[in-house]
Design a protein around this motif. Structure first.
Motif, mmCIF file in Angstrom:
data_model
loop_
_atom_site.group_PDB
_atom_site.id
_atom_site.type_symbol
_atom_site.label_atom_id
_atom_site.label_comp_id
_atom_site.label_asym_id
_atom_site.label_seq_id
_atom_site.Cartn_x
_atom_site.Cartn_y
_atom_site.Cartn_z
ATOM 1 N N GLN A 129 -11.959 10.988 -1.239
ATOM 2 C CA GLN A 129 -11.701 12.217 -1.303
ATOM 3 C C GLN A 129 -12.507 13.388 -0.546
ATOM 4 O OE1 GLN A 129 -9.086 13.295 -3.382
ATOM 5 N NE2 GLN A 129 -9.043 11.054 -3.679
ATOM 6 N N ALA A 130 -13.667 13.099 0.093
ATOM 7 C CA ALA A 130 -14.568 13.809 0.763
ATOM 8 C C ALA A 130 -13.849 13.910 2.285
ATOM 9 C CB ALA A 130 -15.929 13.562 0.874
ATOM 10 N N VAL A 131 -13.452 12.914 2.764
ATOM 11 C CA VAL A 131 -12.970 12.601 3.909
ATOM 12 C C VAL A 131 -11.510 13.295 3.985
ATOM 13 C CG1 VAL A 131 -11.882 11.291 5.757
ATOM 14 C CG2 VAL A 131 -14.198 10.697 4.629
ATOM 15 N N LEU A 132 -10.726 12.984 3.063
ATOM 16 C CA LEU A 132 -9.393 13.738 3.132
ATOM 17 C C LEU A 132 -9.318 15.207 2.916
ATOM 18 C CD1 LEU A 132 -7.626 11.019 0.337
ATOM 19 C CD2 LEU A 132 -7.133 11.341 2.942
ATOM 20 N N ALA A 133 -10.471 15.591 2.267
ATOM 21 C CA ALA A 133 -10.482 17.170 2.224
ATOM 22 C C ALA A 133 -10.705 17.795 3.491
ATOM 23 C CB ALA A 133 -11.658 17.571 1.212
ATOM 24 N N GLU A 134 -11.574 16.935 4.405
ATOM 25 C CA GLU A 134 -11.623 17.330 5.911
ATOM 26 C C GLU A 134 -10.468 17.281 6.877
ATOM 27 O OE1 GLU A 134 -14.463 18.985 6.897
ATOM 28 O OE2 GLU A 134 -15.526 18.659 4.882
ATOM 29 N N LEU A 135 -9.489 16.765 6.473
ATOM 30 C CA LEU A 135 -8.543 16.220 7.287
ATOM 31 C C LEU A 135 -7.360 17.480 7.329
ATOM 32 C CD1 LEU A 135 -7.424 12.654 6.337
ATOM 33 C CD2 LEU A 135 -8.535 13.394 8.508
ATOM 34 N N GLU A 136 -6.630 17.563 8.390
ATOM 35 C CA GLU A 136 -5.600 18.641 8.333
ATOM 36 C C GLU A 136 -4.599 18.416 7.507
ATOM 37 O OE1 GLU A 136 -5.250 21.388 10.292
ATOM 38 O OE2 GLU A 136 -7.297 20.825 11.258
ATOM 39 N N PRO A 137 -3.881 19.385 6.726
ATOM 40 C CA PRO A 137 -3.081 19.110 5.551
ATOM 41 C C PRO A 137 -1.938 18.036 5.775
ATOM 42 C CG PRO A 137 -3.446 21.496 5.727
ATOM 43 C CD PRO A 137 -4.197 20.702 7.085
ATOM 44 N N GLU A 138 -1.368 18.164 7.194
ATOM 45 C CA GLU A 138 -0.112 17.187 7.477
ATOM 46 C C GLU A 138 -0.845 15.679 7.391
ATOM 47 O OE1 GLU A 138 3.020 16.327 10.962
ATOM 48 O OE2 GLU A 138 1.837 17.965 11.022
ATOM 49 N N ASP A 139 -2.014 15.828 8.070
ATOM 50 C CA ASP A 139 -2.536 14.277 8.290
ATOM 51 C C ASP A 139 -2.932 13.846 6.828
ATOM 52 O OD1 ASP A 139 -2.430 14.147 10.928
ATOM 53 O OD2 ASP A 139 -4.285 15.046 11.224
ATOM 54 N N ARG A 140 -3.413 14.736 6.071
ATOM 55 C CA ARG A 140 -3.915 14.074 4.692
ATOM 56 C C ARG A 140 -2.865 13.837 3.945
ATOM 57 N NH1 ARG A 140 -6.310 18.613 3.213
ATOM 58 N NH2 ARG A 140 -4.722 19.476 2.170
ATOM 59 N N ALA A 141 -1.674 14.629 3.768
ATOM 60 C CA ALA A 141 -0.593 14.083 3.205
ATOM 61 C C ALA A 141 0.053 12.641 3.439
ATOM 62 C CB ALA A 141 0.685 15.074 3.098
ATOM 63 N N VAL A 142 0.206 12.419 4.879
ATOM 64 C CA VAL A 142 0.594 10.978 5.290
ATOM 65 C C VAL A 142 -0.403 10.057 4.872
ATOM 66 C CG1 VAL A 142 0.628 9.833 7.176
ATOM 67 C CG2 VAL A 142 1.760 12.158 7.140
ATOM 68 N N ILE A 143 -1.772 10.306 4.764
ATOM 69 C CA ILE A 143 -2.622 9.070 4.489
ATOM 70 C C ILE A 143 -2.662 9.070 2.869
ATOM 71 C CG2 ILE A 143 -5.216 8.523 4.375
ATOM 72 C CD1 ILE A 143 -5.408 9.740 7.054
ATOM 73 N N GLU A 144 -2.667 10.100 2.172
ATOM 74 C CA GLU A 144 -2.480 9.894 0.821
ATOM 75 C C GLU A 144 -1.290 9.300 0.295
ATOM 76 O OE1 GLU A 144 -4.953 13.797 -0.897
ATOM 77 O OE2 GLU A 144 -2.815 14.115 -0.625
ATOM 78 N N SER A 145 -0.455 9.631 0.985
ATOM 79 C CA SER A 145 1.199 8.718 0.678
ATOM 80 C C SER A 145 0.863 7.352 0.952
ATOM 81 C CB SER A 145 2.172 9.388 1.536
ATOM 82 O OG SER A 145 3.583 8.406 1.132
ATOM 83 N N ALA A 146 0.225 6.891 1.914
ATOM 84 C CA ALA A 146 -0.068 5.313 2.443
ATOM 85 C C ALA A 146 -0.802 4.709 1.225
ATOM 86 C CB ALA A 146 -0.683 5.345 3.791
ATOM 87 N N LEU A 147 -1.866 5.463 0.697
ATOM 88 C CA LEU A 147 -2.811 4.951 -0.065
ATOM 89 C C LEU A 147 -2.207 4.804 -1.414
ATOM 90 C CD1 LEU A 147 -5.937 6.854 0.522
ATOM 91 C CD2 LEU A 147 -5.517 4.543 1.159
ATOM 92 N N THR A 148 -0.833 5.250 -1.864
ATOM 93 C CA THR A 148 -0.103 5.286 -3.040
ATOM 94 C C THR A 148 0.376 3.774 -3.058
ATOM 95 O OG1 THR A 148 1.828 6.377 -2.081
ATOM 96 C CG2 THR A 148 0.144 7.546 -3.235
ATOM 97 N N TYR A 149 0.787 3.062 -1.854
ATOM 98 C CA TYR A 149 1.355 1.716 -1.737
ATOM 99 C C TYR A 149 0.247 0.737 -2.219
ATOM 100 C CZ TYR A 149 5.009 4.395 0.307
ATOM 101 O OH TYR A 149 5.961 5.318 0.579
ATOM 102 N N PRO A 150 0.920 -0.469 -2.683
ATOM 103 C CA PRO A 150 -0.081 -1.497 -3.022
ATOM 104 C C PRO A 150 -0.769 -2.016 -1.670
ATOM 105 C CG PRO A 150 2.167 -2.150 -3.915
ATOM 106 C CD PRO A 150 2.283 -0.857 -3.061
ATOM 107 N N GLU A 151 -2.237 -2.446 -1.940
ATOM 108 C CA GLU A 151 -2.790 -2.954 -0.778
ATOM 109 C C GLU A 151 -2.213 -4.230 -0.223
ATOM 110 O OE1 GLU A 151 -7.593 -4.282 0.017
ATOM 111 O OE2 GLU A 151 -6.824 -3.773 -2.044
ATOM 112 N N LYS A 152 -2.268 -4.269 0.931
ATOM 113 C CA LYS A 152 -1.677 -5.455 1.692
ATOM 114 C C LYS A 152 -0.047 -5.257 2.023
ATOM 115 C CE LYS A 152 -5.466 -8.541 1.968
ATOM 116 N NZ LYS A 152 -5.948 -9.965 1.860
ATOM 117 N N SER A 153 0.457 -4.110 1.521
ATOM 118 C CA SER A 153 1.990 -4.156 1.593
ATOM 119 C C SER A 153 2.297 -3.407 2.992
ATOM 120 C CB SER A 153 2.428 -3.145 0.343
ATOM 121 O OG SER A 153 1.833 -1.895 0.533
ATOM 122 N N ALA A 154 3.734 -3.468 3.247
ATOM 123 C CA ALA A 154 4.177 -2.639 4.301
ATOM 124 C C ALA A 154 3.667 -1.408 4.330
ATOM 125 C CB ALA A 154 5.678 -2.975 4.332
#
Length: 469
Positions: A129-154
C-alpha cells in the motif's frame, strides 16, 4: 608510511570479470567487495559499470547478506530497475528492505507491468500500500488490477503495454499510426487486431506489415488463427501452450473475451525454468531449494517431509518385526534385505519422475492413462527379470544356496513390478485428487516399494520353507 587501509587501485592486469563459463570470477567479486569495504565507491562503480544487468544481479547473490546493502549504496544508480527484475527474490527482498516506498515506486515505474508486479507482490500488505500510494494513478491502477488475479496466473505475468488496432485500417494507416504515437510500447513483435468490442480477431507480424503495399487492408494480411490465453490460466499451462504452438507472444483475454494484455516468450522461459526446478525440488522434499532462502524457512520446508518419511519408515519396520524370528535364524536375509529395498526404490523413483513430468506437460491424461500404465508394467517386467537373474545368480553363488537365490530373484521381480505400478498410479491419483503429484508422490512410493520389497522377500523365504517365523 603508506596507509594500509587504502582501497586497491585497478591495475593494468585487473582480474577478468568472467570465467570460461561466463560466471563472475572469485577474484572480481573479491575486488568489488574490498572496494566497498574501504569506502571507494568510485572504484566499485568503475568495476561494475561494464557488467550486464543480469551479472550485477548475480554479483549481489554471490556476496554475503550483510554486504548487499553497502554494495547497493556504493553502486547508486547502477542498481537499476532492470537489475532488480533479474535478481533472486530473496536477495531482492534484502535490498528492498533498505529502500523507502518512494524509491521502490521510482524503480517499478521503469519496468514492464509484469516485472513491476513480480516485485510488489513479494511485499507485505502494508509495504504494498505504501509503494502503490507513491505511484502515478495510471500505473497504480494497472498494478492493483494485476494483483487481483490469482498468484502464478496469466493475469500476474502479462504485460499491459501492447499495440492493438481496428481491422478497418490499411497497412499505410497502421504504419503512420505506429510512427505518430510516441506513447506506444517500444518493444513488440506483433500488432493485435481487434473488433469494435475490443476482442482480438487476428495478429499481424511486423515483417508482414513492412513488406506489403500501403493500400493493402490489415484484415487481408492478418493471421486470424491465434492462441488466446484466459487471464486466470495457470502459468504452467501458459508455458505448455507456448511450447506446443511455438509462440513468440500471445494475447490475454478476460472472461468477456476482451483483449487486456499479452505474454511474451521471454517471460515464459522464466516460468519453464521455475516450474521445472519446483517439481524437482518438491520430489525431494527440499522446499524451494533456494540457497538464498532464510534458514528457518528451509528448515520448516524440509523437516516436515523428514517427519513424514519417519512415519512411513516405522510402517516398514513393522513388516520387518513380523519376520524378526526368521531373520534371526538366517543372517543372510538381513544382509540381502537392503538390496531388495534399494533396487525397488530406484525403480519406483524412475517411473515416478517420468510420470510427474508427463502430468506437468499434459502428456499423461485420462485418455492414455491405461496405455501408459501398461507400458510401464512391461518395462518393469523387463527390468525386474534382468535384475532378478543377476541378483539370483550372484546370491546363489556367494551363499551356496540355490533356494535363497531363487527367493530373492522372485522378490526382486515382484518389487520392481510394484514399484513401476506405484510410480505411475500414485502421481496420477494425487493429480486426480487435485493435489500436486510432485509434492507427495515420493513419500508414498518409497513406503510402498520398501514395504512390498521386504514383505515379498521375507514372506517368500518363509513360504519356501528355508526359515520359519
Amino acid at each position: 608510511m603508506a596507509d594500509m587501509t587504502e582501497a586497491p587501485e585497478i591495475e593494468d592486469a585487473a582480474p577478468p570479470s568472467h570465467d570460461e563459463d561466463n560466471r563472475l570470477t572469485d577474484e572480481f567479486v573479491r575486488l568489488v567487495s574490498v572496494a566497498v569495504d574501504s569506502g571507494d565507491n568510485n572504484l566499485a562503480q568503475e568495476l561494475v559499470n561494464p557488467l550486464h544487468n543480469a551479472d550485477i544481479a548475480d554479483l549481489f547473490e554471490l556476496i554475503g547478506r550483510e554486504e548487499r546493502a553497502p554494495l547497493a549504496n556504493a553502486l547508486g544508480d547502477l542498481v537499476s530497475a532492470d537489475v532488480l527484475s533479474e535478481m533472486n527474490e530473496y536477495v531482492r527482498d534484502d535490498l528492498i528492505g533498505v529502500l523507502d516506498p518512494g524509491q521502490i515506486a521510482d524503480l517499478t515505474e521503469q519496468l514492464d507491468t509484469d516485472d513491476a508486479v513480480s516485485i510488489i507482490e513479494d511485499l507485505n500488505k502494508a509495504e504494498q500500500q505504501a509503494v502503490l500510494a507513491e505511484l502515478e494513478p495510471e500505473d497504480r491502477a494497472v498494478i492493483e488490477s494485476a494483483l487481483t488475479y490469482p498468484e502464478k496466473s496469466a493475469g500476474r505475468i502479462m504485460q499491459r503495454d501492447l499495440v492493438a488496432v481496428p481491422e478497418h485500417l490499411n497497412v499505410g494507416q497502421l504504419i503512420d499510426y505506429l510512427r505518430e504515437h510516441n506513447d506506444l510500447t517500444t518493444e513488440f513483435w506483433e500488432v493485435y487486431v481487434v473488433d469494435p468490442a475490443h476482442k482480438p480477431v487476428g495478429t499481424c507480424q511486423l515483417s508482414w506489415i513492412l513488406r506489403v503495399p500501403r493500400d493493402i487492408a490489415v484484415s487481408d494480411i492478418m493471421k486470424r488463427e491465434q492462441t488466446l490465453i484466459p487471464v486466470d490460466m495457470d502459468q504452467e499451462e501458459v508455458a505448455i501452450r507456448f511450447q506446443k504452438y511455438n509462440l513468440i507472444s500471445a494475447a490475454v483475454v478476460n472472461e468477456d473475451g476482451r483483449l487486456i494484455g499479452m505474454i511474451t516468450v521471454d517471460d515464459v522461459l522464466h516460468i519453464i525454468e521455475d516450474e521445472a526446478s519446483e517439481d524437482v525440488l518438491l520430489l525431494s522434499g527440499a522446499g524451494e531449494g533456494d540457497i538464498n532462502e532464510p534458514i528457518r524457512d528451509s528448515y520448516i520446508a524440509r523437516v516436515r517431509w523428514l517427519i513424514a518419511n519417519l512415519v512411513t519408515a516405522m510402517a516398514v519396520s513393522l513388516v520387518i518385526a513380523i519376520f524378526g524370528g526368521a531373520i534371526e535364524k538366517m543372517v543372510a536375509l538381513a544382509i540381502l534385505m537392503p538390496i531388495v529395498a534399494s533396487i525397488g526404490g530406484n525403480a519406483g523413483t524412475q517411473t515416478m519422475a517420468v510420470s510427474v513430468r508427463a502430468l506437468a506437460m499434459n502428456e499423461l491424461t485420462r485418455s492414455n492413462t491405461r496405455r501408459i500404465i501398461g507400458r510401464e508394467f512391461r518395462i518393469a517386467l523387463l527390468n525386474g527379470g534382468t535384475i532378478a537373474i543377476l541378483v539370483g545368480l550372484g546370491t546363489g553363488l556367494i551363499f551356496s544356496n540355490i533356494m535363497l537365490g531363487s527367493v530373492i530373484a522372485a522378490a526382486m521381480v515382484i518389487n520392481i513390478l510394484v514399484a513401476g505400478f506405484a510410480g505411475i498410479v500414485v502421481p496420477v491419483t494425487l493429480e486426480r485428487m487435485n493435489q500436486d503429484p510432485a509434492l507427495a508422490s515420493s513419500v508414498f512410493v518409497t513406503m510402498i516399494t520398501d514395504t512390498m520389497g521386504f514383505l515379498a522377500f521375507l514372506g517368500l523365504a518363509v513360504l519356501s520353507g528355508m526359515v520359519s517365523l
